[in-house]
Write an enzyme that holds these catalytic residues in place. Structure first.
Site, PDB file in Angstrom:
ATOM      1  N   ALA A  66       0.842  -1.195   0.000  1.00  0.00           N
ATOM      2  CA  ALA A  66       0.000   0.000   0.000  1.00  0.00           C
ATOM      3  C   ALA A  66       0.874   1.239   0.000  1.00  0.00           C
ATOM      4  CB  ALA A  66      -0.908   0.011   1.230  1.00  0.00           C
ATOM      5  N   ASP A  67       0.347   2.293  -0.564  1.00  0.00           N
ATOM      6  CA  ASP A  67       1.004   3.593  -0.476  1.00  0.00           C
ATOM      7  C   ASP A  67      -0.082   4.651  -0.335  1.00  0.00           C
ATOM      8  OD1 ASP A  67       3.957   4.647  -0.874  1.00  0.00           O
ATOM      9  OD2 ASP A  67       2.553   6.167  -1.592  1.00  0.00           O
ATOM     10  N   THR A  68       0.122   5.562   0.604  1.00  0.00           N
ATOM     11  CA  THR A  68      -0.873   6.595   0.904  1.00  0.00           C
ATOM     12  C   THR A  68      -0.266   7.968   0.704  1.00  0.00           C
ATOM     13  OG1 THR A  68      -1.933   5.150   2.518  1.00  0.00           O
ATOM     14  CG2 THR A  68      -2.426   7.505   2.692  1.00  0.00           C
TER      15      THR A  68
END
Length: 185
Positions: A66-68
């Site tokens: 994941a990357d936010t």
């Protein structure tokens, strides 16, 4: 075996609610080598690169990456480098609505890949100089995209959210849960 491509304590905490048994291994990618696209495409490309980088080491595992990022007026706001940059970010976000994007990439143990971008709109209260300084004094801006964490002192800045609360923390749990299901969506 399930691998989380991150050492983020927040992501680990949230994943434990879905999957109690997993290993955490950070992906080593050069984020600066990826082209900066529009925010949703960029977070998806980062999540994909992180996940794919672990496939050779864990060929039969389920891998979650994941990357936010926070975006305001079309501009990405990453983690501030220092207090001054955090002040600029928080001041700009005061009284405004911004977006939090998380790109999710899941490679199931059967080899199938699922991807999704989750978007949450976050509106801050109008903030005075004193509000901003009080928040910065907590040092809660460090290591946080957009200079705040909704689960920490940053909660006091937030007037409302539209979308997944856990997305703002860095791992949209309900979406991820559905991605992990064996049946096609």
């Amino acid at each position: 075996m399930i691998i989380l491509a991150s050492h983020s304590p927040r992501r680990q905490e949230l994943l434990k609610r879905i999957v109690p048994d997993f290993e955490s291994h950070p992906a080593s990618i050069n984020e600066r080598a990826l082209p900066v696209l529009d925010p949703p495409a960029y977070v998806q490309s980062l999540a994909t690169a992180k996940g794919q980088s672990l496939v050779p080491s864990y060929p039969g595992a389920t891998i979650i990456a994941a990357d936010t990022m926070v975006a305001f007026q079309g501009k990405l706001l990453g983690k501030p480098h220092d207090r001054a940059e955090a002040k600029q970010m928080i001041t700009a976000l005061g009284g405004q609505t911004h977006q939090v994007y998380t790109g999710l990439w899941v490679r199931l143990d059967n080899g199938s890949v699922r991807q999704q971008v989750v978007t949450t709109d976050v509106t801050f209260w109008p903030l005075s100089e004193a509000d901003v300084e009080s928040y910065l004094a907590e040092d809660a801006y460090q290591d946080k995209a957009g200079a705040y964490g909704i689960q920490d002192a940053g909660a006091l800045l937030v007037k409302s959210i539209q979308g997944d609360f856990y997305n703002v923390m860095g791992l949209p749990s309900s979406t991820l849960y559905r991605m992990l299901l064996a049946e096609p969506q």
